[in-house]
Design a protein around this motif. Structure first.
Motif, short mmCIF file in Angstrom:
data_model
loop_
_atom_site.label_atom_id
_atom_site.label_comp_id
_atom_site.label_asym_id
_atom_site.label_seq_id
_atom_site.Cartn_x
_atom_site.Cartn_y
_atom_site.Cartn_z
N MET A 67 -7.69 -5.30 -12.46
CA MET A 67 -7.81 -5.75 -11.08
C MET A 67 -6.44 -5.74 -10.41
O MET A 67 -5.41 -5.88 -11.06
CB MET A 67 -8.37 -7.18 -11.02
CG MET A 67 -9.79 -7.32 -11.49
SD MET A 67 -10.37 -9.02 -11.33
CE MET A 67 -10.58 -9.13 -9.57
N ARG A 68 -6.49 -5.61 -9.10
CA ARG A 68 -5.27 -5.70 -8.28
C ARG A 68 -5.49 -6.84 -7.28
O ARG A 68 -6.49 -6.82 -6.55
CB ARG A 68 -5.01 -4.37 -7.58
CG ARG A 68 -3.66 -4.29 -6.88
CD ARG A 68 -3.35 -2.87 -6.43
NE ARG A 68 -2.05 -2.81 -5.77
CZ ARG A 68 -0.91 -2.64 -6.41
NH1 ARG A 68 -0.90 -2.50 -7.72
NH2 ARG A 68 0.25 -2.60 -5.74
N ILE A 69 -4.58 -7.80 -7.25
CA ILE A 69 -4.74 -8.98 -6.40
C ILE A 69 -3.55 -9.08 -5.46
O ILE A 69 -2.40 -9.18 -5.91
CB ILE A 69 -4.86 -10.27 -7.22
CG1 ILE A 69 -5.93 -10.14 -8.31
CG2 ILE A 69 -5.15 -11.45 -6.31
CD1 ILE A 69 -7.34 -9.96 -7.77
N GLY A 70 -3.82 -9.05 -4.17
CA GLY A 70 -2.77 -9.13 -3.18
C GLY A 70 -2.99 -10.26 -2.20
O GLY A 70 -3.96 -11.03 -2.30
N GLY B 41 -18.27 -3.98 -7.35
CA GLY B 41 -17.54 -2.93 -8.06
C GLY B 41 -16.12 -2.76 -7.58
O GLY B 41 -15.39 -1.90 -8.07
N ILE B 42 -15.69 -3.58 -6.62
CA ILE B 42 -14.33 -3.48 -6.07
C ILE B 42 -13.35 -4.17 -7.01
O ILE B 42 -13.63 -5.25 -7.53
CB ILE B 42 -14.28 -4.10 -4.66
CG1 ILE B 42 -15.14 -3.28 -3.69
CG2 ILE B 42 -12.85 -4.20 -4.14
CD1 ILE B 42 -15.31 -3.91 -2.32
N GLU B 43 -12.20 -3.54 -7.22
CA GLU B 43 -11.18 -4.06 -8.13
C GLU B 43 -9.93 -4.56 -7.42
O GLU B 43 -9.04 -5.10 -8.06
CB GLU B 43 -10.77 -2.95 -9.12
CG GLU B 43 -11.90 -2.44 -10.00
CD GLU B 43 -12.13 -3.31 -11.22
OE1 GLU B 43 -11.28 -4.19 -11.48
OE2 GLU B 43 -13.16 -3.12 -11.89
N HIS B 44 -9.85 -4.38 -6.11
CA HIS B 44 -8.65 -4.74 -5.35
C HIS B 44 -9.03 -5.81 -4.33
O HIS B 44 -9.84 -5.55 -3.42
CB HIS B 44 -8.08 -3.50 -4.66
CG HIS B 44 -6.74 -3.72 -4.02
ND1 HIS B 44 -6.11 -2.75 -3.26
CD2 HIS B 44 -5.90 -4.78 -4.01
CE1 HIS B 44 -4.95 -3.20 -2.83
NE2 HIS B 44 -4.80 -4.45 -3.27
N VAL C 147 -4.55 -19.19 -10.50
CA VAL C 147 -5.68 -18.27 -10.37
C VAL C 147 -5.34 -16.90 -10.94
O VAL C 147 -6.15 -16.31 -11.69
CB VAL C 147 -6.13 -18.14 -8.90
CG1 VAL C 147 -7.25 -17.12 -8.76
CG2 VAL C 147 -6.58 -19.51 -8.38
N LEU C 148 -4.18 -16.37 -10.63
CA LEU C 148 -3.82 -15.05 -11.14
C LEU C 148 -3.89 -14.96 -12.67
O LEU C 148 -4.43 -13.97 -13.20
CB LEU C 148 -2.43 -14.63 -10.66
CG LEU C 148 -2.29 -14.28 -9.16
CD1 LEU C 148 -0.90 -13.74 -8.89
CD2 LEU C 148 -3.34 -13.27 -8.73
N PRO C 149 -3.40 -15.95 -13.42
CA PRO C 149 -3.52 -15.84 -14.89
C PRO C 149 -4.97 -15.76 -15.35
O PRO C 149 -5.27 -15.02 -16.30
CB PRO C 149 -2.85 -17.13 -15.39
CG PRO C 149 -1.89 -17.51 -14.30
CD PRO C 149 -2.57 -17.12 -13.02
N LEU C 150 -5.88 -16.48 -14.71
CA LEU C 150 -7.28 -16.42 -15.10
C LEU C 150 -7.86 -15.04 -14.83
O LEU C 150 -8.65 -14.51 -15.63
CB LEU C 150 -8.08 -17.48 -14.34
CG LEU C 150 -7.72 -18.94 -14.63
CD1 LEU C 150 -8.50 -19.88 -13.71
CD2 LEU C 150 -7.96 -19.28 -16.09
N LEU C 151 -7.46 -14.43 -13.73
CA LEU C 151 -7.95 -13.09 -13.40
C LEU C 151 -7.34 -12.06 -14.33
O LEU C 151 -8.03 -11.10 -14.75
CB LEU C 151 -7.62 -12.76 -11.94
CG LEU C 151 -8.31 -13.64 -10.90
CD1 LEU C 151 -7.81 -13.31 -9.50
CD2 LEU C 151 -9.84 -13.48 -10.97
N ARG C 152 -6.07 -12.20 -14.68
CA ARG C 152 -5.43 -11.27 -15.61
C ARG C 152 -6.11 -11.33 -16.97
O ARG C 152 -6.33 -10.30 -17.63
CB ARG C 152 -3.95 -11.59 -15.76
CG ARG C 152 -3.13 -11.66 -14.48
CD ARG C 152 -3.00 -10.34 -13.77
NE ARG C 152 -2.06 -10.45 -12.66
CZ ARG C 152 -2.21 -9.84 -11.49
NH1 ARG C 152 -3.25 -9.07 -11.27
NH2 ARG C 152 -1.32 -9.99 -10.52
N GLU C 153 -6.43 -12.54 -17.42
CA GLU C 153 -7.10 -12.69 -18.71
C GLU C 153 -8.47 -12.03 -18.69
O GLU C 153 -8.89 -11.40 -19.66
CB GLU C 153 -7.25 -14.17 -19.04
CG GLU C 153 -5.96 -14.88 -19.41
CD GLU C 153 -6.14 -16.38 -19.54
OE1 GLU C 153 -7.32 -16.81 -19.59
OE2 GLU C 153 -5.14 -17.10 -19.61
#
Length: 323
Positions: A1-4, A289-292, A316-322
């Motif tokens: 995923m890409r999170i901005g 199906g979106i990853e960004h 939040v970002l660490p949970l998404l990265r995991e």
């Protein structure tokens, strides 16, 4: 995923547009420090909903103040700018940032912008937007470009500098979805739409592409606290902001009720504890199906935005990265 992070430079009551823009730059820098993948800035003219009239200019300044984070426009409005001018600036940003820049473009609306910039209603037409996308795609893929269309005509010229920025197209209707698909450009889907609407647009697009989705995100200790906060802070910004949209013919369009719109946004988006926010984003990923994802972080107002960016980055970002 890409999170901005998605910034509007939102004009909250009692704060000048000038201060709002300076603070938005701080938010972009904080997003890099918090570990986000990218920052996208919106563009609006003549209204407090968003106080940045040139997302490209903001992107250039933020690029100079950051080291590695991706930077983009969400979006540069093509009905108020010549596509070659946009293409040249995007190419330059791509070159000078080492590939960190993404050009998001949109069709715009029937607003007074069309009068001020001299585009007229023809500048909003499907044909004009399709031609502008043609020019942008050619500029990023060829060493020389010429064009002979209804709205844009010019002899062959050299592309200097040569850049290949990534591109997104803001899509709010089946027509713009079709144009994005025709040009094989990924979509940027707005925060007004829920997962079902976005999933339908992805299906209508009909091919795999790195689409992006804007969502409201606010970390609070409980869901109730977050909803209560945004119910208080968003309507005073939304009410004059939405009223700032003046049509080309001088009339004021029907506007959303600010309280209802804030309620809608808190219902469909990640607002609450970090675990809830992460799971809500993952739900949206599964549904669409979106990853960004681009997280709108300013909803709680200036008093809460920096802490929101930091909380999203830390919790939040660490949970998404995991995941």
């Amino acid at each position: 995923m890409r999170i901005g992070v998605f910034l509007l430079a939102a004009g909250f009551p009692g704060i000048s547009p000038e201060q709002t823009l300076r603070t938005a730059l701080d938010y972009g820098i904080a997003a890099e420090d918090a570990g986000f993948d990218d920052v996208f800035m919106a563009e609006h003219h003549f209204m407090p909903y968003g106080t940045c009239p040139s997302a490209l200019t903001f992107a250039a300044l933020l690029a100079g103040r950051t080291r590695s984070i991706g930077i983009g426009t969400a979006v540069t409005v093509l009905s108020t700018a010549h596509p070659v001018a946009v293409a040249e600036q995007a190419a330059m940003l791509d070159v000078l940032t080492g590939g960190r820049f993404t050009l998001g473009v949109g069709r715009g609306g029937p607003w007074v912008d069309l009068e001020v910039f001299g585009a007229g209603m023809e500048g909003l037409s499907r044909r004009s937007f399709a031609e502008a996308l043609d020019v942008l795609c050619a500029w990023s893929s060829q060493s020389t470009v010429s064009y002979d269309g209804e709205f844009h005509r010019f002899r062959e010229v050299s592309v200097v500098p040569r850049g290949r920025p990534q591109m997104l197209v803001a899509c709010t209707s089946p027509e713009t979805v079709g144009m994005a698909a025709e040009h094989r450009l990924p979509m940027l889907l707005g925060m007004h739409a829920d997962d079902a609407e976005k999933a339908a647009m992805v299906r209508a697009y009909g091919a795999a592409a790195p689409h992006a989705s804007a969502v409201v995100a606010q970390v609070t200790e409980s869901r109730e606290t977050g909803v209560r906060l945004l119910r208080q802070t968003m309507p005073p910004w939304l009410r004059p902001g939405l009223a700032g949209y003046i049509r080309f013919d001088g009339t004021t369009p029907p506007t959303r009720d600010a309280d209802d719109y804030a309620e809608h946004l808190t219902t469909i988006h990640p607002v609450g504890p970090a675990s809830y926010c992460a799971e809500r984003i993952l739900e949206a990923r599964r549904a669409t199906g979106i990853e960004h994802f681009l997280l709108f972080v300013e909803g709680g107002g200036p008093e809460h935005t920096l802490s929101n960016i930091r909380a999203l980055g830390k919790s939040v970002l660490p949970l998404l990265r995991e995941a």
